[in-house]
Design an enzyme around this catalytic site. Structure first.
Site, PDB file in Angstrom:
ATOM      1  CG  ASN A  29      -2.129  -0.864   1.027  1.00  0.00           C
ATOM      2  OD1 ASN A  29      -2.308  -1.436  -0.047  1.00  0.00           O
ATOM      3  ND2 ASN A  29      -2.961  -0.981   2.045  1.00  0.00           N
TER       4      ASN A  29
ATOM      5  CD  GLU B  56      -5.637  -2.174  -4.166  1.00  0.00           C
ATOM      6  OE1 GLU B  56      -5.979  -3.343  -3.983  1.00  0.00           O
ATOM      7  OE2 GLU B  56      -5.223  -1.438  -3.245  1.00  0.00           O
TER       8      GLU B  56
ATOM      9  CD1 TRP C  49      -9.697  -5.428   8.112  1.00  0.00           C
ATOM     10  CD2 TRP C  49      -8.603  -4.395   9.778  1.00  0.00           C
ATOM     11  NE1 TRP C  49      -8.646  -4.730   7.553  1.00  0.00           N
ATOM     12  CE2 TRP C  49      -7.954  -4.084   8.547  1.00  0.00           C
ATOM     13  CE3 TRP C  49      -8.092  -3.844  10.955  1.00  0.00           C
ATOM     14  CZ2 TRP C  49      -6.840  -3.252   8.474  1.00  0.00           C
ATOM     15  CZ3 TRP C  49      -6.979  -3.025  10.878  1.00  0.00           C
ATOM     16  CH2 TRP C  49      -6.360  -2.739   9.646  1.00  0.00           C
TER      17      TRP C  49
ATOM     18  NE  ARG D 266     -10.641  -3.425   5.204  1.00  0.00           N
ATOM     19  CZ  ARG D 266     -10.265  -2.172   4.888  1.00  0.00           C
ATOM     20  NH1 ARG D 266     -11.173  -1.314   4.440  1.00  0.00           N
ATOM     21  NH2 ARG D 266      -9.022  -1.775   5.004  1.00  0.00           N
TER      22      ARG D 266
ATOM     23  CG  ASP E 291      -8.564  -8.129  -2.910  1.00  0.00           C
ATOM     24  OD1 ASP E 291      -7.415  -7.793  -2.600  1.00  0.00           O
ATOM     25  OD2 ASP E 291      -9.588  -7.541  -2.508  1.00  0.00           O
TER      26      ASP E 291
ATOM     27  CG  HIS F 298      -3.977   0.207   8.399  1.00  0.00           C
ATOM     28  ND1 HIS F 298      -5.023   0.821   7.765  1.00  0.00           N
ATOM     29  CD2 HIS F 298      -3.824  -0.985   7.780  1.00  0.00           C
ATOM     30  CE1 HIS F 298      -5.487   0.022   6.802  1.00  0.00           C
ATOM     31  NE2 HIS F 298      -4.775  -1.082   6.786  1.00  0.00           N
TER      32      HIS F 298
ATOM     33  CB  SER G 165       3.466  -4.382   4.334  1.00  0.00           C
ATOM     34  OG  SER G 165       3.289  -4.052   2.965  1.00  0.00           O
TER      35      SER G 165
HETATM   36  C1  FAD Z   1      -6.069  -6.764   8.001  1.00  0.00           C
HETATM   37  C2  FAD Z   1      -4.887  -5.998   7.556  1.00  0.00           C
HETATM   38  C3  FAD Z   1      -4.719  -5.738   6.229  1.00  0.00           C
HETATM   39  C4  FAD Z   1      -3.615  -5.045   5.785  1.00  0.00           C
HETATM   40  N1  FAD Z   1      -3.476  -4.849   4.446  1.00  0.00           N
HETATM   41  C5  FAD Z   1      -2.341  -4.294   3.973  1.00  0.00           C
HETATM   42  C6  FAD Z   1      -2.144  -4.213   2.564  1.00  0.00           C
HETATM   43  O1  FAD Z   1      -3.002  -4.610   1.770  1.00  0.00           O
HETATM   44  N2  FAD Z   1      -0.980  -3.682   2.150  1.00  0.00           N
HETATM   45  C7  FAD Z   1      -0.010  -3.247   2.992  1.00  0.00           C
HETATM   46  O2  FAD Z   1       1.046  -2.797   2.527  1.00  0.00           O
HETATM   47  N3  FAD Z   1      -0.186  -3.303   4.332  1.00  0.00           N
HETATM   48  C8  FAD Z   1      -1.327  -3.820   4.838  1.00  0.00           C
HETATM   49  N4  FAD Z   1      -1.515  -3.906   6.195  1.00  0.00           N
HETATM   50  C9  FAD Z   1      -0.566  -3.225   7.098  1.00  0.00           C
HETATM   51  C10 FAD Z   1       0.645  -4.044   7.534  1.00  0.00           C
HETATM   52  O3  FAD Z   1       0.263  -5.337   7.794  1.00  0.00           O
HETATM   53  C11 FAD Z   1       1.242  -3.394   8.776  1.00  0.00           C
HETATM   54  O4  FAD Z   1       1.436  -2.024   8.504  1.00  0.00           O
HETATM   55  C12 FAD Z   1       2.586  -3.996   9.218  1.00  0.00           C
HETATM   56  O5  FAD Z   1       2.465  -5.374   9.375  1.00  0.00           O
HETATM   57  C13 FAD Z   1       3.047  -3.336  10.515  1.00  0.00           C
HETATM   58  O6  FAD Z   1       4.299  -3.847  10.869  1.00  0.00           O
HETATM   59  P1  FAD Z   1       4.715  -4.039  12.409  1.00  0.00           P
HETATM   60  O7  FAD Z   1       6.075  -4.622  12.414  1.00  0.00           O
HETATM   61  O8  FAD Z   1       4.457  -2.799  13.155  1.00  0.00           O
HETATM   62  O9  FAD Z   1       3.659  -5.108  12.979  1.00  0.00           O
HETATM   63  P2  FAD Z   1       3.507  -6.634  12.598  1.00  0.00           P
HETATM   64  O10 FAD Z   1       3.919  -6.886  11.189  1.00  0.00           O
HETATM   65  O11 FAD Z   1       2.137  -7.030  12.996  1.00  0.00           O
HETATM   66  O12 FAD Z   1       4.569  -7.370  13.522  1.00  0.00           O
HETATM   67  C14 FAD Z   1       4.506  -7.387  14.927  1.00  0.00           C
HETATM   68  C15 FAD Z   1       5.279  -8.615  15.400  1.00  0.00           C
HETATM   69  O13 FAD Z   1       5.501  -8.557  16.798  1.00  0.00           O
HETATM   70  C16 FAD Z   1       5.262  -9.834  17.374  1.00  0.00           C
HETATM   71  N5  FAD Z   1       4.913  -9.601  18.787  1.00  0.00           N
HETATM   72  C17 FAD Z   1       3.807  -8.987  19.257  1.00  0.00           C
HETATM   73  N6  FAD Z   1       3.846  -8.908  20.593  1.00  0.00           N
HETATM   74  C18 FAD Z   1       5.007  -9.470  20.986  1.00  0.00           C
HETATM   75  C19 FAD Z   1       5.599  -9.684  22.248  1.00  0.00           C
HETATM   76  N7  FAD Z   1       5.022  -9.257  23.381  1.00  0.00           N
HETATM   77  N8  FAD Z   1       6.784 -10.327  22.307  1.00  0.00           N
HETATM   78  C20 FAD Z   1       7.397 -10.750  21.157  1.00  0.00           C
HETATM   79  N9  FAD Z   1       6.870 -10.576  19.932  1.00  0.00           N
HETATM   80  C21 FAD Z   1       5.687  -9.927  19.840  1.00  0.00           C
HETATM   81  C22 FAD Z   1       4.125 -10.367  16.546  1.00  0.00           C
HETATM   82  O14 FAD Z   1       3.954 -11.749  16.680  1.00  0.00           O
HETATM   83  C23 FAD Z   1       4.530  -9.917  15.147  1.00  0.00           C
HETATM   84  O15 FAD Z   1       5.388 -10.828  14.522  1.00  0.00           O
HETATM   85  C24 FAD Z   1      -2.627  -4.582   6.684  1.00  0.00           C
HETATM   86  C25 FAD Z   1      -2.802  -4.828   8.042  1.00  0.00           C
HETATM   87  C26 FAD Z   1      -3.917  -5.523   8.480  1.00  0.00           C
HETATM   88  C27 FAD Z   1      -4.095  -5.775   9.929  1.00  0.00           C
END
Ligand code: FAD
Length: 614
Positions: free
Chosen positions: A63, A128, A219, A250, A338, A375, A422
């Site tokens: 995204n 997209e 979600w 959604r 999708d 997000h 992501s």
């Molecule tokens: C439903 C949904 C749809 C999405 N769609 C898109 C999309 O189409 N395109 C796009 O680009 N992005 C999308 N995103 C956004 C993207 O997924 C997030 O922005 C991204 O994953 C955030 O990265 P992060 O590292 O902050 O969290 P995450 O990737 O969620 O990683 C967090 C990690 O921390 C670990 N963790 C949590 N708590 C602990 C703890 N206490 N101890 C040890 N480990 C822990 C978890 O297990 C996980 O592995 C979407 C998100 C969601 C929820």
């Protein structure tokens, strides 16, 4: 320690500790190794990085991608877009910083094997929408995890981190973290010179629409348990914009994504009478939020607001007219894929409800609120910005370092910079990783110290729920309800009910007010008292207990920030009934909080919003 004195304690010493192996964490791991060839980099993850985090099940689009090599967008355009979507309140320096580096991240993903769709006419990535590119993304996470795994010195999977450790010689400096192995129950002590928290946002703090056995189908991933916020705020890091929760429109019941349908397949949404309703509400929206209603594209919260107005007027269900959008076999495949790439459950809902998207429209609904700073909203820790473009009061040393020394963040952890998604979260992890390496190198001999007393106190606290159960279960006379402890599930249901009914959840149509928030806080305080008596039957429940504690700490921040901001800035995300309009004169500011774990006091304040992009 009594009952559990034979439990093993494992000590891990490292230079950089990355907590959470999702997108932010994998980016941090990759980049820390690039700049810190001789440093020890350790990644700790509560699940298994192969399939953990919000992208565990795959995605169908990236995204955040500028496309600068094809002159599609510039970082400044992206800042304007994010600022418009968030009604003016974003950290422009952080967003700009991600935007200028994100394309390089996506090119790395492609090099590592991620299939990105291309436009057959131009050869460019298939768009997209303006910022999104389509991918065959079922294996997105394993591809990214492989790069992280190859970069770090060690990955410790299945360790739930419960607390950060603080330096005993320097009160505002981080010194590592503790947690436990969810499989063998060992207590883990990580002593580190720098810590990068990338532990994901918060689902299940508000009651979800799905009930009973369906409760896991929300979600946002149900395993995203607010640790990103719970860990850092408990260590005293300043937090911002915690009231800025996200609500998403959604597909109903399966929470299937709508982006590809709206943006790529050009499907339209109407009320039950076939009327398009957004445009007709412009004047009403202007009366609430003024000039922000004229932003193009219309901010996400206002699109939710329009849906809610129709539902309140009895003009629902709201329908997405998939049947008018699918006129070729290829489009039909894109529509199904999708879902199959990222939300298989929605395809199952279609099958179970006899919905053929070629024949029938599908219902849309707004979700329960979530807290997720990567997000489309801005909750998270207040972080130092990039040296070359952050205003002076937004920087204090190292990029993406929180107000706690040596404590960095990425992805959902960092506030003020929505729309990372992501690719942006991975990019932010890279930025944090590079800065953490610099921090460690500058420390030279001044390694943080951890005293035994702190470790012993935490060890006792971490396993207390097992002890509560072992002692209290003897008072159960029948069934499973114990007089002296609550279970993690009961605690979770209480939390969700409080947040839902008082802090602007689905059952009040996202409405709240000062009296409602005050009452909510009273009930939340009682829940917190009861959490000292939470009981865990086994290690799995112990993990649930700690996830609940992180959710409760985060929820309190959400509640207090919501109370503090006396306006309704994002109608459609939540409403303050006592302050129904946006108030730029008083509230063109970030809300900030700092929690003092020693005294239990919260300090609220405002921080300035600087605009650096015209
Ligand atoms: C439903 C949904 C749809 C999405 N769609 C898109 C999309 O189409 N395109 C796009 O680009 N992005 C999308 N995103 C956004 C993207 O997924 C997030 O922005 C991204 O994953 C955030 O990265 P992060 O590292 O902050 O969290 P995450 O990737 O969620 O990683 C967090 C990690 O921390 C670990 N963790 C949590 N708590 C602990 C703890 N206490 N101890 C040890 N480990 C822990 C978890 O297990 C996980 O592995 C979407 C998100 C969601 C929820």
């Amino acid at each position: 320690m009594g009952l559990f004195s034979s439990r093993k304690t494992r000590i891990v010493d490292t230079d950089i500790l990355v907590i959470g192996g999702g997108f932010g964490g994998c980016g941090a791991a990759y980049e820390s190794r690039y700049w810190g060839r001789n440093l020890k980099v350790t990644l700790v993850e509560k699940a298994n990085i192969e399939r953990s985090g919000a992208v565990a099940h795959g995605l169908s689009a990236i995204n955040c991608y500028m496309g600068m090599r094809w002159n599609e967008n510039q970082p400044e355009d992206f800042v304007r877009y994010a600022r418009g979507d968030l009604m003016g309140l974003v950290r422009e320096d952080l967003i700009y910083d991600i935007a200028r580096h994100v394309d390089g991240t996506v090119h790395l993903f492609e090099e590592w094997g991620l299939p990105i769709m291309t436009n057959p006419e131009t050869g460019h990535y298939l768009r997209e929408g303006k910022w999104q590119v389509m991918i065959h993304g079922e294996s997105y996470k394993p591809i990214i995890a492989e790069a992280a795994r190859k970069s770090v010195s060690d990955v410790h999977n299945r360790i739930m981190v419960t607390h950060l450790l603080m330096d005993s010689t320097h009160p505002n400096r981080v010194a590592g973290a503790v947690g436990f192995n969810v499989r063998d129950g060992s207590f883990y002590v990580f002593r580190a010179k720098a810590v990068i928290v990338a532990a994901g946002g918060a689902s299940h703090i508000f009651k979800p629409r799905s009930v009973g056995e369906g409760m896991g189908r929300t979600w946002y991933a149900p395993w995203s348990s607010a640790s990103a916020y719970g860990l850092v705020l408990n260590a005293g890091a300043q937090m911002i914009q915690m009231e800025n929760r996200i609500v998403l429109a959604r597909f109903k019941d399966g929470y299937g994504p709508v982006g590809a349908w709206f943006l790529l397949l050009k499907a339209l949404a109407t009320n039950a009478y076939g009327e398009r309703f957004e445009a007709s509400m412009l004047e009403e929206m202007k009366s609430l939020v003024g000039k922000y209603a004229e932003t193009t594209p219309l901010p996400t919260c206002l699109r939710n607001h329009a849906v809610l107005q129709e539902i309140k007027a009895g003009k629902g269900p709201i329908y997405m007219h998939t049947q008018n959008a699918i006129d070729t076999r290829e489009k039909e495949e894109i529509g199904w894929e999708d879902f199959l790439d990222m939300t298989v459950g929605q395809a199952v809902v279609w099958a179970s409800q006899n919905i053929d998207p070629k024949e029938k429209p599908s219902e849309l609904i707004t979700s329960e609120p979530y807290v997720m700073g990567s997000h489309a909203t801005c909750s998270g820790a207040w972080a130092s910005g990039p040296e070359d473009c952050a205003p002076a009061d937004y920087q204090w040393g190292y990029n993406r370092m929180t107000t706690v020394e040596g404590l960095f963040g990425a992805g959902d952890t960092i506030g003020g910079s929505a729309h990372k998604f992501s690719s942006g979260s991975f990019t932010e992890g890279r930025i944090a990783g590079k800065a953490a390496v610099r921090f460690v190198m500058a420390l030279a001999g001044s390694t943080p110290q951890v005293d035994e007393a702190q470790i012993n106190t935490l060890r006792e606290e971490v396993f207390k729920p097992l002890q509560n159960h072992a002692i209290g279960r003897h008072q159960i006379v029948a069934g499973s309800v114990a007089p002296s402890y609550i279970s993690p599930l009961h605690g979770l249901q209480r939390l969700e009910k409080i947040m839902d009914e008082y802090v602007g959840g689905i059952s009040t149509l996202y409405m709240t007010s000062e009296p409602m928030l005050d009452r909510g806080l009273e009930l939340l305080t009682m829940l917190k008292e009861d959490l000292d008596h939470i009981g865990a039957t086994d290690l799995h429940q112990l993990q649930r207990a700690w996830e609940l504690k992180h959710r409760v700490w985060t929820s309190e921040a959400v509640l207090r920030h919501t109370l503090y901001r006396q306006e309704t800035r994002w109608p459609g995300y939540y409403y303050r009934g006592d302050f129904p309009k946006l108030d730029d004169a008083d509230w063109h500011a970030f809300t900030a909080s700092r929690y003092d774990a020693k005294t239990g006091e919260w300090q609220m304040s405002k921080l300035p919003v600087h605009h650096i992009v015209a």
